[in-house]
Design an enzyme around this catalytic site. Structure first.
Site, PDB file in Angstrom:
ATOM      1  CB  ILE A  14      -0.916   0.044   1.257  1.00  0.00           C
ATOM      2  CG1 ILE A  14      -1.753  -1.236   1.363  1.00  0.00           C
ATOM      3  CG2 ILE A  14      -1.805   1.276   1.263  1.00  0.00           C
ATOM      4  CD1 ILE A  14      -2.831  -1.406   0.313  1.00  0.00           C
ATOM      5  NE  ARG A  64       7.937  10.269  20.156  1.00  0.00           N
ATOM      6  CZ  ARG A  64       8.978   9.856  19.437  1.00  0.00           C
ATOM      7  NH1 ARG A  64       9.157  10.291  18.201  1.00  0.00           N
ATOM      8  NH2 ARG A  64       9.854   9.024  19.946  1.00  0.00           N
ATOM      9  CB  ALA A  76      13.993   5.392  21.663  1.00  0.00           C
ATOM     10  CD  GLU A  92      18.784   7.471  17.632  1.00  0.00           C
ATOM     11  OE1 GLU A  92      18.348   8.528  18.134  1.00  0.00           O
ATOM     12  OE2 GLU A  92      18.767   7.256  16.410  1.00  0.00           O
ATOM     13  CD  GLU A  96      16.635  10.781  20.880  1.00  0.00           C
ATOM     14  OE1 GLU A  96      16.215  10.483  22.010  1.00  0.00           O
ATOM     15  OE2 GLU A  96      16.139  10.326  19.827  1.00  0.00           O
ATOM     16  N   PRO A 114       2.444  -5.871  18.319  1.00  0.00           N
ATOM     17  CG  PRO A 114       2.324  -7.650  19.807  1.00  0.00           C
ATOM     18  CD  PRO A 114       2.606  -6.187  19.743  1.00  0.00           C
ATOM     19  N   GLY A 115       0.023  -6.440  17.095  1.00  0.00           N
ATOM     20  CA  GLY A 115      -1.265  -6.515  16.409  1.00  0.00           C
ATOM     21  C   GLY A 115      -1.224  -5.992  14.986  1.00  0.00           C
ATOM     22  CD  GLU A 138      19.281  19.155   8.369  1.00  0.00           C
ATOM     23  OE1 GLU A 138      18.302  19.085   7.609  1.00  0.00           O
ATOM     24  OE2 GLU A 138      20.452  19.244   7.982  1.00  0.00           O
ATOM     25  CD  GLU A 140      15.624  13.116  17.245  1.00  0.00           C
ATOM     26  OE1 GLU A 140      15.120  12.041  17.558  1.00  0.00           O
ATOM     27  OE2 GLU A 140      16.842  13.263  17.025  1.00  0.00           O
TER      28      GLU A 140
HETATM   29 MG    MG Z   1      14.551   9.513  18.763  1.00  0.00          MG
END
Ligand code: MG
Length: 184
Positions: A14, A64, A76, A92, A96, A114-115, A138, A140
């Protein structure tokens, strides 16, 4: 034990993005009937629980988009193709938060959703931290913050810590403290 395997009859791609792809699989169910599964393919990711010597943990505040809100999370990032999870974790953490870690240990790994997705997340514990300079990507915008376990639990109650890996980190931390108190 009877296997619950679902055989793929047909895969319909898709969307292919920078980070994920989406496909719809037509599957044959264990009872012989057919159904469809919407599947997101993900390269995998790492997360780090960075503990300071004064008993705090480093989290990052960031917006987010899927949630339309800011939350605090442990540092992360997603794995680059063929990248070693441990070196990704150190990269990371430094990007960060600016912290470099002397010691890094893999704690566990788990599937985040997992769904509908195959994202596997590796969680590391980092200690022996030294502060350097942050250099996020850049696009973030993140801000590192040091929190105590009590502050972390308060943030969780206030739904400002609201993702699985960071909730895991708090439970891990609580358990670690309990073991230390019991002398185990
Ligand atoms: Mg991150």
């Amino acid at each position: 034990m009877k296997p619950f395997y679902e055989k793929t009859i047909h895969t319909k791609p898709i969307f292919q993005g920078r980070m994920i792809s989406l496909q719809v699989d037509e599957v044959e169910l264990p009872n012989g009937q057919t159904s469809t599964r919407e599947v997101v393919k993900h390269p995998g990711a790492v997360a780090v629980m960075p503990f300071t010597t004064d008993g705090r943990m480093v989290v990052v505040r960031q917006f987010r988009k899927p949630l339309e809100k800011e939350i605090y999370e442990i540092p992360a990032g997603k794995l680059e193709k063929g990248e070693d999870p441990a070196s990704c974790a150190l990269r990371e953490l430094e990007e960060e938060t600016g912290f470099a870690a002397e010691s890094l240990q893999l704690v566990t790994s788990f599937y985040t959703s997992p769904g509908f997705a195959d994202e596997l997340l590796y969680i590391f514990e980092a200690t022996g931290l030294t502060q350097g300079k942050v250099h996020p990507d850049e696009d973030e915008f993140v801000e590192a913050q040091l929190i105590s376990l009590e502050e972390g639990l308060e943030l969780m109650a206030a739904e400002q810590i609201h993702d699985a890996k960071t909730v895991f980190a708090l439970m891990y931390w609580q358990n670690k403290r309990l073991k230390a108190q019991l002398g185990k």
